[in-house]
Motif scaffolding. Structure first.
Motif, PDB file in Angstrom:
ATOM      1  N   ALA A   1       0.834  -1.198   0.000  1.00  0.00           N
ATOM      2  CA  ALA A   1       0.000   0.000   0.000  1.00  0.00           C
ATOM      3  C   ALA A   1       0.870   1.249   0.000  1.00  0.00           C
ATOM      4  O   ALA A   1       2.039   1.208   0.426  1.00  0.00           O
ATOM      5  CB  ALA A   1      -0.919   0.008   1.208  1.00  0.00           C
ATOM      6  N   SER A   2       0.295   2.369  -0.463  1.00  0.00           N
ATOM      7  CA  SER A   2       1.049   3.627  -0.548  1.00  0.00           C
ATOM      8  C   SER A   2       1.365   4.205   0.830  1.00  0.00           C
ATOM      9  O   SER A   2       2.272   5.024   0.972  1.00  0.00           O
ATOM     10  CB  SER A   2       0.264   4.652  -1.366  1.00  0.00           C
ATOM     11  OG  SER A   2      -1.015   4.862  -0.794  1.00  0.00           O
ATOM     12  N   ASP A   3       0.617   3.754   1.876  1.00  0.00           N
ATOM     13  CA  ASP A   3       0.907   4.249   3.232  1.00  0.00           C
ATOM     14  C   ASP A   3       1.998   3.445   3.932  1.00  0.00           C
ATOM     15  O   ASP A   3       2.280   3.656   5.121  1.00  0.00           O
ATOM     16  CB  ASP A   3      -0.365   4.247   4.084  1.00  0.00           C
ATOM     17  CG  ASP A   3      -0.961   2.854   4.247  1.00  0.00           C
ATOM     18  OD1 ASP A   3      -0.524   1.936   3.531  1.00  0.00           O
ATOM     19  OD2 ASP A   3      -1.855   2.696   5.096  1.00  0.00           O
ATOM     20  N   GLY A   4       2.623   2.498   3.193  1.00  0.00           N
ATOM     21  CA  GLY A   4       3.765   1.753   3.738  1.00  0.00           C
ATOM     22  C   GLY A   4       3.435   0.388   4.290  1.00  0.00           C
ATOM     23  O   GLY A   4       4.342  -0.371   4.647  1.00  0.00           O
ATOM     24  N   THR A   5       2.160   0.023   4.376  1.00  0.00           N
ATOM     25  CA  THR A   5       1.781  -1.287   4.918  1.00  0.00           C
ATOM     26  C   THR A   5       1.826  -2.357   3.824  1.00  0.00           C
ATOM     27  O   THR A   5       1.699  -2.056   2.634  1.00  0.00           O
ATOM     28  CB  THR A   5       0.357  -1.241   5.515  1.00  0.00           C
ATOM     29  OG1 THR A   5      -0.556  -0.797   4.517  1.00  0.00           O
ATOM     30  CG2 THR A   5       0.300  -0.300   6.700  1.00  0.00           C
ATOM     31  N   GLU A   6       2.024  -3.606   4.275  1.00  0.00           N
ATOM     32  CA  GLU A   6       2.056  -4.742   3.350  1.00  0.00           C
ATOM     33  C   GLU A   6       1.079  -5.815   3.800  1.00  0.00           C
ATOM     34  O   GLU A   6       0.884  -6.030   4.994  1.00  0.00           O
ATOM     35  CB  GLU A   6       3.475  -5.348   3.283  1.00  0.00           C
ATOM     36  CG  GLU A   6       4.472  -4.467   2.564  1.00  0.00           C
ATOM     37  CD  GLU A   6       5.823  -5.175   2.378  1.00  0.00           C
ATOM     38  OE1 GLU A   6       5.902  -6.375   2.732  1.00  0.00           O
ATOM     39  OE2 GLU A   6       6.763  -4.539   1.888  1.00  0.00           O
ATOM     40  N   HIS A   7       0.433  -6.485   2.839  1.00  0.00           N
ATOM     41  CA  HIS A   7      -0.523  -7.544   3.134  1.00  0.00           C
ATOM     42  C   HIS A   7      -0.227  -8.747   2.252  1.00  0.00           C
ATOM     43  O   HIS A   7       0.192  -8.590   1.095  1.00  0.00           O
ATOM     44  CB  HIS A   7      -1.956  -7.075   2.864  1.00  0.00           C
ATOM     45  CG  HIS A   7      -2.297  -5.775   3.517  1.00  0.00           C
ATOM     46  ND1 HIS A   7      -2.602  -5.669   4.846  1.00  0.00           N
ATOM     47  CD2 HIS A   7      -2.350  -4.513   3.015  1.00  0.00           C
ATOM     48  CE1 HIS A   7      -2.850  -4.410   5.137  1.00  0.00           C
ATOM     49  NE2 HIS A   7      -2.703  -3.679   4.041  1.00  0.00           N
ATOM     50  N   VAL A   8      -0.430  -9.934   2.799  1.00  0.00           N
ATOM     51  CA  VAL A   8      -0.229 -11.169   2.043  1.00  0.00           C
ATOM     52  C   VAL A   8      -1.582 -11.644   1.524  1.00  0.00           C
ATOM     53  O   VAL A   8      -2.505 -11.886   2.311  1.00  0.00           O
ATOM     54  CB  VAL A   8       0.436 -12.260   2.905  1.00  0.00           C
ATOM     55  CG1 VAL A   8       0.572 -13.555   2.110  1.00  0.00           C
ATOM     56  CG2 VAL A   8       1.801 -11.797   3.399  1.00  0.00           C
ATOM     57  N   ARG A   9      -1.724 -11.738   0.234  1.00  0.00           N
ATOM     58  CA  ARG A   9      -2.948 -12.209  -0.399  1.00  0.00           C
ATOM     59  C   ARG A   9      -2.603 -13.287  -1.427  1.00  0.00           C
ATOM     60  O   ARG A   9      -1.883 -13.020  -2.391  1.00  0.00           O
ATOM     61  CB  ARG A   9      -3.665 -11.052  -1.114  1.00  0.00           C
ATOM     62  CG  ARG A   9      -4.098  -9.928  -0.182  1.00  0.00           C
ATOM     63  CD  ARG A   9      -5.287 -10.364   0.671  1.00  0.00           C
ATOM     64  NE  ARG A   9      -5.759  -9.290   1.515  1.00  0.00           N
ATOM     65  CZ  ARG A   9      -5.337  -9.052   2.740  1.00  0.00           C
ATOM     66  NH1 ARG A   9      -4.409  -9.841   3.282  1.00  0.00           N
ATOM     67  NH2 ARG A   9      -5.844  -8.062   3.446  1.00  0.00           N
ATOM     68  N   SER A  10      -3.108 -14.498  -1.212  1.00  0.00           N
ATOM     69  CA  SER A  10      -2.784 -15.620  -2.090  1.00  0.00           C
ATOM     70  C   SER A  10      -3.413 -15.428  -3.471  1.00  0.00           C
ATOM     71  O   SER A  10      -4.530 -14.906  -3.595  1.00  0.00           O
ATOM     72  CB  SER A  10      -3.292 -16.928  -1.488  1.00  0.00           C
ATOM     73  OG  SER A  10      -2.689 -17.135  -0.221  1.00  0.00           O
ATOM     74  N   ASN A  11      -2.676 -15.864  -4.494  1.00  0.00           N
ATOM     75  CA  ASN A  11      -3.188 -15.790  -5.865  1.00  0.00           C
ATOM     76  C   ASN A  11      -4.201 -16.912  -6.108  1.00  0.00           C
ATOM     77  O   ASN A  11      -4.048 -18.021  -5.574  1.00  0.00           O
ATOM     78  CB  ASN A  11      -2.047 -15.926  -6.877  1.00  0.00           C
ATOM     79  CG  ASN A  11      -1.165 -14.687  -6.901  1.00  0.00           C
ATOM     80  OD1 ASN A  11      -1.672 -13.575  -6.849  1.00  0.00           O
ATOM     81  ND2 ASN A  11       0.144 -14.872  -6.969  1.00  0.00           N
ATOM     82  N   LYS A  12      -5.221 -16.639  -6.890  1.00  0.00           N
ATOM     83  CA  LYS A  12      -6.200 -17.671  -7.238  1.00  0.00           C
ATOM     84  C   LYS A  12      -5.587 -18.621  -8.257  1.00  0.00           C
ATOM     85  O   LYS A  12      -4.888 -18.198  -9.181  1.00  0.00           O
ATOM     86  CB  LYS A  12      -7.462 -17.027  -7.822  1.00  0.00           C
ATOM     87  CG  LYS A  12      -8.306 -16.305  -6.790  1.00  0.00           C
ATOM     88  CD  LYS A  12      -9.592 -15.820  -7.406  1.00  0.00           C
ATOM     89  CE  LYS A  12     -10.466 -15.137  -6.353  1.00  0.00           C
ATOM     90  NZ  LYS A  12     -11.722 -14.646  -6.938  1.00  0.00           N
ATOM     91  N   ILE A  13      -5.844 -19.911  -8.067  1.00  0.00           N
ATOM     92  CA  ILE A  13      -5.326 -20.907  -9.005  1.00  0.00           C
ATOM     93  C   ILE A  13      -6.490 -21.674  -9.619  1.00  0.00           C
ATOM     94  O   ILE A  13      -7.570 -21.790  -9.020  1.00  0.00           O
ATOM     95  CB  ILE A  13      -4.334 -21.870  -8.315  1.00  0.00           C
ATOM     96  CG1 ILE A  13      -4.989 -22.582  -7.122  1.00  0.00           C
ATOM     97  CG2 ILE A  13      -3.076 -21.142  -7.886  1.00  0.00           C
ATOM     98  CD1 ILE A  13      -4.102 -23.636  -6.484  1.00  0.00           C
ATOM     99  N   THR A  14      -6.258 -22.226 -10.803  1.00  0.00           N
ATOM    100  CA  THR A  14      -7.311 -22.959 -11.525  1.00  0.00           C
ATOM    101  C   THR A  14      -7.472 -24.360 -10.953  1.00  0.00           C
ATOM    102  O   THR A  14      -6.648 -24.808 -10.146  1.00  0.00           O
ATOM    103  CB  THR A  14      -6.981 -23.050 -13.020  1.00  0.00           C
ATOM    104  OG1 THR A  14      -5.753 -23.790 -13.173  1.00  0.00           O
ATOM    105  CG2 THR A  14      -6.830 -21.662 -13.635  1.00  0.00           C
TER     106      THR A  14
END
Length: 312
Positions: free
Chosen positions: A277-290
């Motif tokens: 994020a532009s405010d400096g925070t980071e988040h882990v979000r898994s990618n969708k797989i088929t």
């Protein structure tokens, strides 16, 4: 072996009807809901409005809704956390906050139907019994039915604060003073109970909280600082309580819409599983797989487990 009487036969289970989902979850009292929603056929499907009051651990929520076949439609809503915009920064679940929330909803509903100028409600808050339908007016007032859900309607509950706020705001909600704070039931049969409007007014302006703050401040300053830490952080002491609620009531009556929340100008960039994020925070979000990738992943895990077992 002793004789066992069969209480529930096959005939019982053939006729068994599963209760509605919200009844099974203990969320809806359908006996009460049917009475509130049912409309006479000669009224040609006119809307029957309900003044819905609910309490959570942090706030009071009020809604004006009506029922349809598709579900309930909410006309207007107000929550006590919105009171921050009107000057009530803390204490969003007490009796005074419930009154202010009910008042806020009433003014919003009347403004939506362009009735806010015709029905001003009770501008002088003194705790006295008030019914907007008793006033002389060319138009009938906006009528709602109180909906408290599964809450017990005991004397002095916060729900009556929300009701009183809505009534003073100009809504017509059938009620009596029997459950308001300050009501004393008759000692003997046949006599009428006594209603102390001044005691109710003290609750509306948070004087019960004010007295508790003063008592703690004198007897246990450490507990006072812990218990009222948010009040202290906002600079609110016992002397400022009544003025805070008085100013909030005036602001609600002048403009019930409130200030819209400021939009946070935050942008996001994705790098594989990480979202920055532009405010400096980071988040882990898994990618969708088929589905194919998921099956390949499972097959790889099984092959790895089998290989490990062969080695052992």
């Amino acid at each position: 072996m002793a004789f066992v009487k069969v209480l529930k036969t096959a005939a019982y289970f053939k006729r068994f009807q599963v209760a509605k989902r919200r009844r099974r979850e203990g969320k809806t009292d359908y006996y009460a809901r049917r009475k509130m929603v049912r409309q006479d056929k000669n009224k040609f499907n006119n809307r029957k409005y309900r003044f819905v009051v609910r309490f959570t651990n942090k706030r009071c929520i009020c809604q004006c809704a009506y029922a349809t076949l598709r579900g309930d439609v909410v006309v207007a809503a107000a929550a006590s956390n919105e009171l921050s915009a009107f000057g009530i920064a803390v204490g969003h679940k007490n009796y005074a906050a419930a009154y202010a929330t009910g008042l806020l909803l009433a003014r919003r509903v009347l403004k939506k139907f362009d009735l806010d100028e015709k029905f001003k409600g009770k501008e002088e808050i003194d705790g006295e019994e008030y019914h907007v339908e008793d006033e002389e007016n060319e138009q009938r007032p906006f009528k709602c039915i109180l909906d408290v859900g599964l809450r017990r309607t005991c004397v002095g509950h916060r729900m009556w604060g929300a009701l009183k706020g809505a009534v003073d705001g100009g809504l017509h909600i059938p009620h009596s003073t029997k459950n308001f704070p300050g009501f004393k039931p008759a000692e003997e049969k046949g006599q009428e109970g006594e209603y102390d409007a001044e005691a109710h007014k003290d609750r509306i302006f948070g004087n019960h909280v004010k007295e508790y703050m003063e008592m703690l401040q004198e007897e246990d300053p450490t507990k006072y600082e812990a218990h009222f830490s948010k009040f202290i952080a906002k600079g609110i002491d016992a002397e400022k309580m009544e003025d805070m609620y008085t100013e909030a009531h005036e602001k609600i009556r002048s403009d019930p819409t409130g200030e819209p929340a400021e939009k946070k100008a935050i942008t996001y960039e994705r790098d594989d599983d990480t979202v920055k994020a532009s405010d400096g925070t980071e988040h882990v979000r898994s990618n969708k797989i088929t589905l194919t990738q998921r099956r390949e992943k499972v097959a790889a895990k099984i092959a790895a487990a089998q290989a490990k077992m062969m080695e052992e």
